[in-house]
Motif scaffolding. Structure first.
Motif, PDB file in Angstrom:
ATOM      1  N   HIS A 104       0.865  -1.181   0.000  1.00 39.81           N
ATOM      2  CA  HIS A 104       0.000   0.000   0.000  1.00 39.81           C
ATOM      3  C   HIS A 104       0.902   1.231   0.000  1.00 39.81           C
ATOM      4  O   HIS A 104       1.479   1.579   1.023  1.00 39.81           O
TER       5      HIS A 104
ATOM      6  N   ARG B 172      -0.938   1.257   5.345  1.00 44.91           N
ATOM      7  CA  ARG B 172      -0.190   2.177   4.476  1.00 44.91           C
ATOM      8  C   ARG B 172       0.859   2.881   5.330  1.00 44.91           C
ATOM      9  O   ARG B 172       0.852   4.100   5.500  1.00 44.91           O
TER      10      ARG B 172
ATOM     11  N   TYR C  67     -10.627   8.583   0.101  1.00 46.72           N
ATOM     12  CA  TYR C  67     -11.154   7.289  -0.333  1.00 46.72           C
ATOM     13  C   TYR C  67     -10.818   6.184   0.662  1.00 46.72           C
ATOM     14  O   TYR C  67      -9.693   6.109   1.157  1.00 46.72           O
TER      15      TYR C  67
ATOM     16  N   ILE D 116     -10.420   2.559   0.164  1.00 48.50           N
ATOM     17  CA  ILE D 116     -10.195   1.703  -1.006  1.00 48.50           C
ATOM     18  C   ILE D 116     -10.673   2.457  -2.246  1.00 48.50           C
ATOM     19  O   ILE D 116      -9.946   3.265  -2.786  1.00 48.50           O
ATOM     20  N   THR D 117     -11.923   2.234  -2.702  1.00 48.04           N
ATOM     21  CA  THR D 117     -12.440   2.986  -3.855  1.00 48.04           C
ATOM     22  C   THR D 117     -13.689   3.783  -3.494  1.00 48.04           C
ATOM     23  O   THR D 117     -14.282   4.413  -4.370  1.00 48.04           O
TER      24      THR D 117
ATOM     25  N   HIS E 141      -5.313   1.719  -4.383  1.00 47.51           N
ATOM     26  CA  HIS E 141      -5.314   1.312  -2.975  1.00 47.51           C
ATOM     27  C   HIS E 141      -4.094   0.477  -2.626  1.00 47.51           C
ATOM     28  O   HIS E 141      -3.434   0.725  -1.609  1.00 47.51           O
ATOM     29  N   ASN E 142      -3.772  -0.499  -3.456  1.00 50.44           N
ATOM     30  CA  ASN E 142      -2.540  -1.260  -3.255  1.00 50.44           C
ATOM     31  C   ASN E 142      -2.054  -1.807  -4.582  1.00 50.44           C
ATOM     32  O   ASN E 142      -2.801  -1.825  -5.576  1.00 50.44           O
TER      33      ASN E 142
ATOM     34  N   ASP F  67      -7.339   2.737 -12.101  1.00 48.71           N
ATOM     35  CA  ASP F  67      -7.748   3.676 -11.052  1.00 48.71           C
ATOM     36  C   ASP F  67      -9.127   4.221 -11.390  1.00 48.71           C
ATOM     37  O   ASP F  67      -9.317   4.891 -12.414  1.00 48.71           O
TER      38      ASP F  67
END
Length: 304
Positions: free
Chosen positions: A43, A70, A180, A182-183, A246-247, A256
């Motif tokens: 991440h 992260r 965000y 994740i998404t 995100h990762n 993305d």
């Protein structure tokens, strides 16, 4: 972004160098993922460097942080060794956790790093426990848990807010609001302002520009001093942006879903570029000096 006259030229240069180190470490880690040298997801902290550097610059060596999935930036900003971090990512015995923890679980108790954590929000109760120990021992130390906007709907974090206020723990909660989870946009997940939600628990709360290392440092310094004086916990919402998905992982898609225009707008506010130009304009760091610091960072990472 305003120039901080109350900060020495050495500190300004150190902040620039440290942010550059965080950025280039993550970029090199991405290259190792592409080569298949790092197993599992990474991440990336790209774009959020001003938060980790600004906050950790306000801490003493024996203050404590807890981190997130992260977490590379937090570890490096608190004084982590890039060589031991790369070794951990590569699964080597010379890594921080002997190669067994990997990207999301780097810790170094001697540096006051009580672990990155793959469970969202889980660093907060750990930080509260450390802060309680500080109180019991009569030490004027501070604990700082980092977490993202997605953690603001995790019960364990909200319980930690309440516990810290009730027991007046020396904790500075740092929310890295990168927009965000994740998404999922933060606006879809939480209707109220994050700092407003924290204030509802009785926390001293404020929002700050997370792309401005000087602004982050100033807010963190005030919150840390407040905690040391025994005046209780604080909450900082640092509004920032991650440049990557995100990762990342070897062979995984990096599509993305975020709007391209949004990503471009945040890139234009890049914390490192803007800070370097600010220092150059103020006469604190010449273009040649910046290039020398950049080269120094490259040498450190190449050695690592």
């Amino acid at each position: 972004m305003k120039y901080r006259d109350d900060v020495t030229a050495e500190e300004h240069s150190a902040w620039y160098r440290r942010m550059k180190l965080l950025r280039r470490f993550e970029e090199r880690a991405g290259e190792l993922v592409d080569e298949g040298a790092i197993a599992g997801p990474v991440h990336e902290y790209l774009g959020q460097e001003a938060v980790a550097v600004g906050v950790c610059a306000a801490l003493e060596p024996d203050d404590v942080i807890t981190s997130t999935h992260r977490g590379h930036g937090h570890i490096l900003a608190k004084g982590g060794d890039p060589a031991r971090m790369f070794a951990e990512l590569l699964g080597r015995e010379t890594g921080y956790n002997k190669g067994r923890g990997g990207s999301m679980h780097i810790a170094d108790l001697e540096l006051g790093i009580y672990g990155a954590n793959g469970i969202v929000g889980a660093g907060a109760p750990i930080a509260c426990g450390v802060a309680k120990a500080f109180l019991t021992q009569g030490r004027d130390r501070v604990a700082v848990p980092f977490f993202g906007d997605g953690a603001m709907n995790q019960g364990v974090l909200l319980e930690s807010f309440n516990l810290a206020v009730i027991q007046q723990l020396p904790v500075v909660f740092v929310c890295e609001n990168n927009g965000y989870a994740i998404t999922s946009p933060v606006s879809d997940m939480t209707r109220a302002e994050l700092s407003g939600r924290a204030a509802g628990f009785g926390l001293q709360a404020q929002a700050v520009d997370g792309m401005d290392v000087g602004a982050v440092h100033q807010a963190a310094t005030e919150a840390v001093a407040r905690a040391r004086r025994g005046e209780g916990p604080s909450f900082l919402e640092c509004r920032t942006y991650r440049y990557s998905v995100h990762n990342i992982a070897t062979g995984a898609s990096r599509a993305d879903a975020r709007p391209a225009e949004e990503r471009a707008q945040w890139r234009e506010r890049d914390a490192i570029d803007a800070y370097g130009l600010l220092l150059e304009k103020a006469g604190t760091l010449s273009g040649e000096a910046r290039e020398a610091l950049d080269a120094e960072v490259e040498a450190v990472l190449e050695g690592a």
